[in-house]
Design a protein around this motif. Structure first.
Motif, PDB file in Angstrom:
ATOM      1  N   LEU A  63       0.852  -1.186   0.000  1.00 37.43           N
ATOM      2  CA  LEU A  63       0.000   0.000   0.000  1.00 37.43           C
ATOM      3  C   LEU A  63       0.887   1.234   0.000  1.00 37.43           C
TER       4      LEU A  63
ATOM      5  N   CYS B 260      -2.264   6.103   0.780  1.00 40.50           N
ATOM      6  CA  CYS B 260      -3.459   5.291   1.016  1.00 40.50           C
ATOM      7  C   CYS B 260      -4.417   6.015   1.953  1.00 40.50           C
TER       8      CYS B 260
ATOM      9  N   CYS C 189     -10.065  -2.289  -0.803  1.00 37.41           N
ATOM     10  CA  CYS C 189      -9.288  -3.476  -1.192  1.00 37.41           C
ATOM     11  C   CYS C 189      -9.662  -4.685  -0.352  1.00 37.41           C
TER      12      CYS C 189
ATOM     13  N   CYS D  93      -8.771  -0.410  -5.646  1.00 36.16           N
ATOM     14  CA  CYS D  93      -8.200   0.851  -5.166  1.00 36.16           C
ATOM     15  C   CYS D  93      -8.372   1.935  -6.219  1.00 36.16           C
TER      16      CYS D  93
ATOM     17  N   CYS E 131      -3.182   3.319  -5.024  1.00 37.77           N
ATOM     18  CA  CYS E 131      -2.205   3.227  -3.937  1.00 37.77           C
ATOM     19  C   CYS E 131      -1.768   1.800  -3.638  1.00 37.77           C
ATOM     20  N   LEU E 132      -2.332   0.840  -4.346  1.00 35.94           N
ATOM     21  CA  LEU E 132      -2.011  -0.555  -4.091  1.00 35.94           C
ATOM     22  C   LEU E 132      -1.401  -1.166  -5.344  1.00 35.94           C
TER      23      LEU E 132
END
Length: 440
Positions: A359, A363, A369, A402, A406-407
């Motif tokens: 992450l 985030c 998620c 996401c 951010c992932l």
């Protein structure tokens, strides 16, 4: 000019393969010669790799023929000049594939071309090594039509390129990955059924081994031999990390299908993940100790093999019951996340592999998620720590959830997108290779 030279070089390799009777390998070179006239860009690095390997073949063959002629006291200079010219032509063809004119010819390009070429080569190299080095006919085609193995390798490598291209261009890969995974399991158990009911050639050795993942560790301890599966498991886990569980396990696909059929909402799945999270280590550690202890004790007390088989079968049926009852109710893969001992081994051994899901610092902790993760690896505790939990299998099903980007996958020195491509190439390449050699 470029496709013509490439095809000529490949046809010369085909003719060279026919000399010792490798007709299927010659057919593969002929198919690649036809592919040289295709304008698909992903084929260019594949053809370059084949021609580069061809240069090695010509160099070794030339040296061997010359040494043989010299040993027999026969003329050898003309032979050396001819084979040297063929080697030079092959090298020239390979070099031209790196030119701008080659890029202009292979102009049907897509963003997924590197992934397709990589998956093709990974599958072909692994299967080729297995075909050349194994004393057993590890490829199904060879068992029914001796010598036809290279055609099966070509077909599986082409399948890998196709599958990797589909996955690379799809951000939400959960359903597509599950279809490929279920197909893998269907082939595995389909061949088991055909081997038991119709023809033993569908089995690799003709000796039955119960298809329960726990036996990868427990089986050799009970038998005192048979390290093939543990070595294969360890090697593939080191290459692919804990994704062994979400791509290569022939039983895990059932758990994935059961969880996918659950009629639960996103919030319910996230809550179920939070409830079972403590058992992702405790539960699987307990079954791992149980499996190992049972194998050691059964061997120590001289228990007959058929009794051990029944014990392993009951363990496997208990796992199926967990899938059908608990996973299908919760929408989370309860069997894989809390019961399967090899899943814990894969999670721990996979830590050696530098590939990770992470992450980002930006985030928002929205938890979207967590609603996609079926391995209980993205609970609020994990999200707060900025990384998935130990039970993460790198499946990537969570990435599309996401909205902030951010992932993603992380691999030192690479961007998240490049890391994802590397992962897909390895995962699909191994998946296709296991389709060819992972048999009971």
């Amino acid at each position: 000019m470029i496709p013509a030279l490439t095809s000529l070089s490949l046809l010369l390799l085909a003719a060279h393969s026919l000399r010792p009777g490798h007709w299927a390998l010659a057919a593969v070179f002929a198919l690649l010669a036809l592919a040289a006239f295709s304008r698909r860009a992903w084929l260019r690095p594949v053809l370059f790799a084949v021609l580069a390997a061809g240069c090695v073949v010509w160099a070794q063959s030339g040296a061997g023929f010359v040494q043989m002629r010299q040993a027999l006291g026969q003329p050898w200079l003309r032979l050396a000049l001819i084979l040297g010219a063929v080697l030079a032509l092959t090298a020239l063809s390979a070099a031209l594939l790196l030119s701008q004119r080659a890029k202009a010819w292979f102009r049907q390009a897509t963003p997924e071309d590197n992934a397709r070429a990589g998956a093709f080569l990974v599958a072909a190299v692994i299967l080729g090594l297995a075909w050349r080095m194994s004393s057993l006919p590890v490829l199904l085609a060879d068992r029914f039509l001796p010598g036809s193995g290279p055609l099966e390798i070509f077909a599986l490598a082409w399948y890998a390129a196709w599958a990797c291209g589909l996955l690379a261009q799809t951000r939400d890969t959960a359903r597509l990955r599950l279809k490929f995974w279920l197909g893998f399991s269907l082939v595995f158990f389909g061949q088991l059924g055909l081997g038991l009911l119709a023809d033993q050639r569908f089995l690799m050795t003709g000796r039955l081994h119960l298809p329960v993942p726990a036996l990868i560790a427990a089986g050799p301890l009970f038998r005192g031999e048979g390290l093939f599966m543990p070595i294969l498991f360890a090697a593939s886990t080191l290459v692919l990390g804990s994704a062994w569980c979400s791509w290569l396990c022939y039983v895990g696909a059932w758990d994935g299908a059961c969880a996918a059929r659950a009629r639960t909402g996103a919030a319910e799945r996230a809550a179920a993940s939070a409830r079972i999270r403590p058992w992702t280590v405790l539960g699987r550690a307990a079954t791992l100790v149980l499996a190992i202890a049972a194998a050691v004790l059964l061997r120590a007390f001289g228990v007959p093999g058929y009794h051990a088989v029944w014990a392993a079968a009951l363990f496997g049926l208990a796992g199926v019951g967990i899938m059908v009852i608990l996973s299908r109710r919760a929408g989370v893969m309860v069997h894989c996340a809390t019961f399967c001992p090899m899943g814990l081994v894969a999670n721990c051994l996979g830590r050696i592999n530098p590939l990770r899901l992470r992450l980002g610092e930006d985030c928002t902790r929205c938890g979207a998620c967590a609603t996609r993760c079926r391995y209980a690896a993205l609970t609020p505790v994990d999200i707060e720590q900025g990384r998935p939990g130990l039970s993460c299998t790198l499946c990537g099903d969570c990435l599309s959830a996401c909205r902030h980007g951010c992932l993603g996958y992380r691999l030192p020195g690479l961007s998240p997108e490049a890391a994802r491509t590397v992962f897909l190439v390895l995962a699909v390449g191994l998946h296709a290779a296991f389709l060819g050699v992972a048999r009971i």
